[in-house]
Motif scaffolding. Structure first.
Motif, PDB file in Angstrom:
ATOM      1  N   VAL A 142      18.223 -32.982 100.564  1.00 44.32           N
ATOM      2  CA  VAL A 142      17.877 -33.203 101.959  1.00 44.32           C
ATOM      3  C   VAL A 142      18.073 -34.658 102.344  1.00 44.32           C
ATOM      4  CG1 VAL A 142      16.045 -32.966 103.672  1.00 44.32           C
ATOM      5  CG2 VAL A 142      16.237 -31.307 101.818  1.00 44.32           C
ATOM      6  N   GLY A 143      17.511 -35.557 101.579  1.00 44.51           N
ATOM      7  CA  GLY A 143      17.624 -36.978 101.879  1.00 44.51           C
ATOM      8  C   GLY A 143      17.522 -37.792 100.607  1.00 44.51           C
ATOM      9  N   ALA A 144      17.668 -39.082 100.756  1.00 42.67           N
ATOM     10  CA  ALA A 144      17.646 -39.963  99.585  1.00 42.67           C
ATOM     11  C   ALA A 144      16.243 -40.081  98.992  1.00 42.67           C
ATOM     12  CB  ALA A 144      18.164 -41.339  99.953  1.00 42.67           C
ATOM     13  N   THR A 145      15.217 -39.955  99.829  1.00 46.08           N
ATOM     14  CA  THR A 145      13.846 -40.116  99.321  1.00 46.08           C
ATOM     15  C   THR A 145      13.152 -38.793  99.061  1.00 46.08           C
ATOM     16  OG1 THR A 145      13.005 -40.238 101.574  1.00 46.08           O
ATOM     17  CG2 THR A 145      13.580 -42.328 100.488  1.00 46.08           C
ATOM     18  N   ASP A 146      13.703 -37.689  99.572  1.00 45.15           N
ATOM     19  CA  ASP A 146      13.103 -36.366  99.369  1.00 45.15           C
ATOM     20  C   ASP A 146      13.648 -35.726  98.097  1.00 45.15           C
ATOM     21  OD1 ASP A 146      11.731 -36.605 101.784  1.00 45.15           O
ATOM     22  OD2 ASP A 146      13.443 -35.808 102.903  1.00 45.15           O
TER      23      ASP A 146
END
Length: 101
Positions: free
Chosen positions: A67-71
């Motif tokens: 989903v994203g770089a931090t998720d």
């Protein structure tokens, strides 16, 4: 093959893949218990003993969605058989191993 040194490496990779394949099949059959029959592997929901080639066939449909770089990534499960196989293997698809950031 250009060099004979590559042949033993190729044989070793094939042997490791077969070893992992056998470990997965063994774990699924041990988790099923003495009955060793599982529905949903073949069309028509027949109760059958899971053949080794059908386990990776059903698990091949799993997809990893980032989903994203931090998720943490999400495992997309498209069928009940996949979820049942992951449960038999002792894997938690809803709880990734990566720590929350």
């Amino acid at each position: 093959m250009q060099d004979n040194k590559r042949v033993p490496a190729l044989v070793m990779v094939i042997c490791l893949a077969l070893f992992v394949f056998c470990l997965i099949e063994r774990q699924v059959r041990r988790a099923l218990g003495s009955g060793q029959k599982m529905p949903g592997l073949y069309p028509g929901n027949q109760q059958v003993r899971p053949p080794g080639r059908m386990i990776p066939y059903h698990l091949s449909g799993l997809r990893l969605r980032v989903v994203g770089a931090t998720d943490p990534p999400i495992i997309v499960i498209s069928g009940g058989v996949q979820l049942h196989l992951l449960d038999l293997l002792g894997l938690e698809p809803t709880h990734p191993r990566w720590p929350e950031t």
